[in-house]
Design an enzyme around this catalytic site. Structure first.
Site, PDB file in Angstrom:
ATOM      1  N   SER A  82      36.962  35.943   8.243  1.00 14.63           N
ATOM      2  CA  SER A  82      35.951  34.979   8.356  1.00 14.63           C
ATOM      3  C   SER A  82      35.877  34.341   9.880  1.00 14.63           C
ATOM      4  O   SER A  82      36.835  34.201  10.521  1.00 14.63           O
ATOM      5  CB  SER A  82      36.068  33.794   7.190  1.00 14.63           C
ATOM      6  OG  SER A  82      37.281  33.169   7.578  1.00 14.63           O
ATOM      7  N   ALA A  83      34.749  33.541  10.316  1.00 15.28           N
ATOM      8  CA  ALA A  83      34.627  33.000  11.389  1.00 15.28           C
ATOM      9  C   ALA A  83      35.731  31.968  11.613  1.00 15.28           C
ATOM     10  O   ALA A  83      36.416  31.678  12.700  1.00 15.28           O
ATOM     11  CB  ALA A  83      33.490  32.598  11.569  1.00 15.28           C
ATOM     12  N   CYS A  84      36.050  31.352  10.705  1.00 14.00           N
ATOM     13  CA  CYS A  84      36.883  30.190  10.815  1.00 14.00           C
ATOM     14  C   CYS A  84      38.442  30.545  10.802  1.00 14.00           C
ATOM     15  O   CYS A  84      39.189  29.555  11.194  1.00 14.00           O
ATOM     16  CB  CYS A  84      36.789  29.021   9.681  1.00 14.00           C
ATOM     17  SG  CYS A  84      36.697  29.841   8.164  1.00 14.00           S
ATOM     18  N   THR A  85      38.842  31.772  10.681  1.00 10.99           N
ATOM     19  CA  THR A  85      40.118  32.229  10.638  1.00 10.99           C
ATOM     20  C   THR A  85      40.205  33.305  11.645  1.00 10.99           C
ATOM     21  O   THR A  85      41.244  34.205  11.548  1.00 10.99           O
ATOM     22  CB  THR A  85      40.695  32.729   9.293  1.00 10.99           C
ATOM     23  OG1 THR A  85      39.726  33.652   8.727  1.00 10.99           O
ATOM     24  CG2 THR A  85      40.717  31.458   8.291  1.00 10.99           C
TER      25      THR A  85
END
Length: 133
Positions: A70-73
């Protein structure tokens, strides 16, 4: 406002072409998320029997930027916690591929990915520890 709407419409057409091209040209792929109720610039698919990181390295060699989590990880090798929370099995989430389209993305770029990805997946599946079940 009109520019934003026009750009959103343009990206939606490219997004749908990319999703369609991947799903039609690569067996055992799954679209993550709703087919139409999604951001106009977001493509997220899971490619079964392939590790996401291996796809990324091969795409990078061809000048194609993508992500596996995901973009946040981004930067993590773990499968997306979002995909796992959606109920995707670990081995399918591990083969996720996320691509983001933008203002500079052209139809030629989308065609390039649709052409480049299938042989990468085929080669990786042939040597994959996941193997076809």
């Amino acid at each position: 406002e009109k520019d934003l709407q026009a750009e959103s419409a343009r990206l939606t057409i490219l997004r749908d072409k990319l999703i369609d091209g991947i799903l039609k040209n690569i067996p055992d792929t799954v679209l993550n998320g709703h087919p139409t109720q999604r951001l106009p610039h977001n493509v997220n698919v899971s490619v079964k029997f392939v590790e996401g990181e291996s796809m990324l390295l091969n795409l990078d060699l061809l000048g194609i930027g993508a992500s596996s989590g995901s973009a946040c990880t981004s930067g993590s090798l773990e499968p997306s916690h979002v995909l796992l929370a959606m109920g995707l099995p670990h081995e399918i989430a591990h083969g996720s591929l996320r691509m983001t389209l933008g203002r500079s993305t052209t139809e030629k770029d989308v065609d390039y990915v649709i052409q480049a990805l299938p042989p990468i997946v085929k080669r990786l599946r042939e040597m994959s520890v996941f193997g076809r079940q």
